[in-house]
Design a protein around this motif. Structure first.
Motif, PDB file in Angstrom:
ATOM      1  N   PRO A  93       1.675   9.605  -6.427  1.00 54.33           N
ATOM      2  CA  PRO A  93       2.820  10.368  -6.136  1.00 54.33           C
ATOM      3  C   PRO A  93       3.766   9.797  -5.007  1.00 54.33           C
ATOM      4  CG  PRO A  93       0.751  11.365  -5.274  1.00 54.33           C
ATOM      5  CD  PRO A  93       0.468  10.144  -5.985  1.00 54.33           C
ATOM      6  N   ASP A  94       3.176   8.934  -4.154  1.00 54.38           N
ATOM      7  CA  ASP A  94       4.021   8.370  -3.283  1.00 54.38           C
ATOM      8  C   ASP A  94       4.901   7.181  -3.789  1.00 54.38           C
ATOM      9  OD1 ASP A  94       3.315  10.290  -1.347  1.00 54.38           O
ATOM     10  OD2 ASP A  94       1.656   9.110  -0.771  1.00 54.38           O
ATOM     11  N   CYS A  95       4.798   6.739  -5.078  1.00 54.67           N
ATOM     12  CA  CYS A  95       5.445   5.545  -5.426  1.00 54.67           C
ATOM     13  C   CYS A  95       6.943   5.826  -5.263  1.00 54.67           C
ATOM     14  CB  CYS A  95       4.897   5.475  -6.875  1.00 54.67           C
ATOM     15  SG  CYS A  95       5.516   3.640  -7.567  1.00 54.67           S
ATOM     16  N   PRO A  96       7.778   4.747  -4.966  1.00 52.65           N
ATOM     17  CA  PRO A  96       9.122   4.770  -4.907  1.00 52.65           C
ATOM     18  C   PRO A  96       9.815   4.844  -6.338  1.00 52.65           C
ATOM     19  CG  PRO A  96       8.491   2.845  -4.145  1.00 52.65           C
ATOM     20  CD  PRO A  96       7.095   3.420  -4.188  1.00 52.65           C
ATOM     21  N   GLN A  97       9.171   4.145  -7.183  1.00 50.60           N
ATOM     22  CA  GLN A  97       9.721   4.023  -8.674  1.00 50.60           C
ATOM     23  C   GLN A  97       8.593   4.850  -9.638  1.00 50.60           C
ATOM     24  OE1 GLN A  97      10.700  -0.121  -9.775  1.00 50.60           O
ATOM     25  NE2 GLN A  97      11.134   0.602 -11.730  1.00 50.60           N
ATOM     26  N   GLN A  98       8.932   5.975  -9.768  1.00 50.70           N
ATOM     27  CA  GLN A  98       7.766   6.755 -10.505  1.00 50.70           C
ATOM     28  C   GLN A  98       7.823   6.432 -11.943  1.00 50.70           C
ATOM     29  OE1 GLN A  98       8.627  10.845  -9.523  1.00 50.70           O
ATOM     30  NE2 GLN A  98       7.875  10.672  -7.599  1.00 50.70           N
TER      31      GLN A  98
END
Length: 74
Positions: free
Chosen positions: A15-20
């Motif tokens: 969920p913290d991924c900058p590129q979802q």
């Protein structure tokens, strides 16, 4: 010949991924292009060396005039 490529869409489970999400990419088939890079180069060559009209190439490739002209400009 007409190529239909259904690009796969990937997603990151973090969920913290900058590129979802992201999709497959190809150098030969840039994003939002109707013609491949090779077809664009051929259009440019045909207009420049053979003095073919953009309209005739568009009819031959079954695309719009603007699509061919965009390839020639790039």
């Amino acid at each position: 010949m007409r190529l239909v490529w259904s690009k796969r869409r990937f997603s990151c489970p973090d969920p913290d991924c900058p590129q979802q999400t992201w999709t497959e990419r190809s150098a030969e088939f840039p994003d939002r292009r109707v013609l491949s890079a090779k077809a664009g180069r051929e259009c440019t060559r045909a207009v420049g060396e053979e003095a073919r009209s953009v309209a005739s190439l568009a009819r031959w490739l079954c695309v719009s005039w603007a699509t061919v002209m965009s390839a020639v400009r790039n």
